[in-house]
Design an enzyme around this catalytic site. Sequence first.
Site, PDB file in Angstrom:
ATOM      1  N   LYS A   1     -12.342  -1.245  -0.487  1.00 38.84           N
ATOM      2  CA  LYS A   1     -11.520  -0.438  -1.388  1.00 38.84           C
ATOM      3  C   LYS A   1     -12.174  -0.398  -2.775  1.00 38.84           C
ATOM      4  CE  LYS A   1      -7.641  -0.421   1.605  1.00 38.84           C
ATOM      5  NZ  LYS A   1      -7.027  -1.365   2.512  1.00 38.84           N
TER       6      LYS A   1
ATOM      7  N   SER B   1       0.796  -1.228   0.000  1.00 38.99           N
ATOM      8  CA  SER B   1       0.000   0.000   0.000  1.00 38.99           C
ATOM      9  C   SER B   1       0.830   1.281   0.000  1.00 38.99           C
ATOM     10  CB  SER B   1      -0.959  -0.001   1.189  1.00 38.99           C
ATOM     11  OG  SER B   1      -0.253  -0.206   2.387  1.00 38.99           O
TER      12      SER B   1
ATOM     13  N   HIS C   1      -5.499  -4.197  -1.782  1.00 43.05           N
ATOM     14  CA  HIS C   1      -5.353  -3.176  -2.826  1.00 43.05           C
ATOM     15  C   HIS C   1      -5.336  -3.758  -4.238  1.00 43.05           C
ATOM     16  CE1 HIS C   1      -4.826   0.539  -0.536  1.00 43.05           C
ATOM     17  NE2 HIS C   1      -4.218  -0.209   0.375  1.00 43.05           N
TER      18      HIS C   1
HETATM   19  C1  LIG Z   1      -7.064  -1.730   3.942  1.00 41.38           C
HETATM   20  C2  LIG Z   1      -6.307  -2.955   4.206  1.00 41.38           C
HETATM   21  C3  LIG Z   1      -6.781  -3.936   5.081  1.00 41.38           C
HETATM   22  C4  LIG Z   1      -8.023  -3.734   5.909  1.00 41.38           C
HETATM   23  O1  LIG Z   1      -9.169  -3.856   5.156  1.00 41.38           O
HETATM   24  P1  LIG Z   1     -10.559  -3.326   5.745  1.00 41.38           P
HETATM   25  O2  LIG Z   1     -11.568  -4.166   5.077  1.00 41.38           O
HETATM   26  O3  LIG Z   1     -10.676  -1.888   5.401  1.00 41.38           O
HETATM   27  O4  LIG Z   1     -10.516  -3.555   7.228  1.00 41.38           O
HETATM   28  C5  LIG Z   1      -6.056  -5.094   5.221  1.00 41.38           C
HETATM   29  N1  LIG Z   1      -4.911  -5.296   4.534  1.00 41.38           N
HETATM   30  C6  LIG Z   1      -4.417  -4.371   3.684  1.00 41.38           C
HETATM   31  C7  LIG Z   1      -3.159  -4.647   2.936  1.00 41.38           C
HETATM   32  C8  LIG Z   1      -5.087  -3.168   3.506  1.00 41.38           C
HETATM   33  O5  LIG Z   1      -4.590  -2.250   2.674  1.00 41.38           O
END
Ligand SMILES: *Cc1c(COP(=O)(O)O)cnc(C)c1O
Length: 394
Positions: A242, A183, A211
Amino acid sequence: MKRNPTAFLKKEYDELVKNSFDWKLRILKTGSTPHSVVDGKEVIMLCSNNYLNLSNHPRLIKGAVDAAKKFGAGSGSVRAIAGTMELHMEVERKLAKFKRTESSLIYQTGFAANAGLIPQLVSKGDIIISDELNHGSIIDGVRLTRTDRAVYKHCDMGELEKVLKDADKKYNRILIITDGVFSMDGDIAPVDQIVKLANEYGAMTYADDAHGEGVIGPDGRGIGAHFGIEGKIDVEMGTFSKAFGVVGGLIAGSQDLVNFAYNKSRTWLLSGSHPPAVAGAQLAAIDVLETEPQHVKNLWDNTKYFKKELNSMGFDTGHSETPITPVIVGESSKAKELSNRLYDEGVFALPIVFPMVARDKARIRTMMNAGLTKKDLDFALEKFEKLGKKLEII
Ligand SMILES: *Cc1c(COP(=O)(O)O)cnc(C)c1O
């Protein structure tokens, strides 16, 4: 002892503020749209995770509204007791089909999936092997185990193999965990090579594709599809929060995995299930991905254009391969200043600074959106160029 038991709250908060490490909440007056109103100002949104702009898609909104009208505002229970509706099951069936896996399971969030499942996959006498840049929710999941841990240098397959060779002799189960798309830098883990190594050493593989889901691979089917190894990653984990534009964690894999996961994950067993509106929107999101390829295409067209233009202006965008494009500026103070000035000019993108990244690698992290037009991108690019020159970044 006479003590002030809550004095630390203010003291620690003040310390954060003093060092500018506190989060100042920015308030949206609109939905998370390509043009949003943030703190009272209209800006081009370049830092939401709503990659495909699906959170504003009429079919998702209708999915949410229809489900709420039919089934109510809440689900009434945890999944395991009385909170599993036909809707939840339908999402899981559709998702498994979309991911080309045998089965899938929805968690409340991606964080809850990592925190609930990782600690169940291993126990004493086992080992977890992680990429050094894995997401915080993986790190917390790992912390909930009493298992031994090893960390390999970011995407370094030579080092991973060394650790595996050593672990092979000493441990029972071996679990390799990696982000699919990282990320901060927007690079992609070599999951095909990780799976190959895992097969050689009898290790389990777990890829967090938060992502990548809806972004990489044909039709946005994620990391497995990206490498043509669908169904070969033991646990493909992702999120609806996302690119899918809703909320909710997910895992996809074998029926054995799903049966195990929902019986063992405490975050799943002990926390209320999604409201019908959420499940209704999730269903619609998968439908849209399957029937409207233009969103993924627009996202990538925008990404390529934006990266190319930034590079030709002389900006360093690191080694991103995805719609996450870091604009590396160096000093933390410079990244903050660039972000503030961009906002003043109508472009919203946040700085990522030390200690989240190395001291000299502070950056503005931009996230592309399929709903931005070429005119929007040119507007943003012009501001980047103007301010980049002014702050002597380019
Ligand atoms: C955003 C994210 C999460 C968490 O996901 P949510 O559904 O928003 O709790 C987990 N792992 C990674 C790599 C992320 O970028």
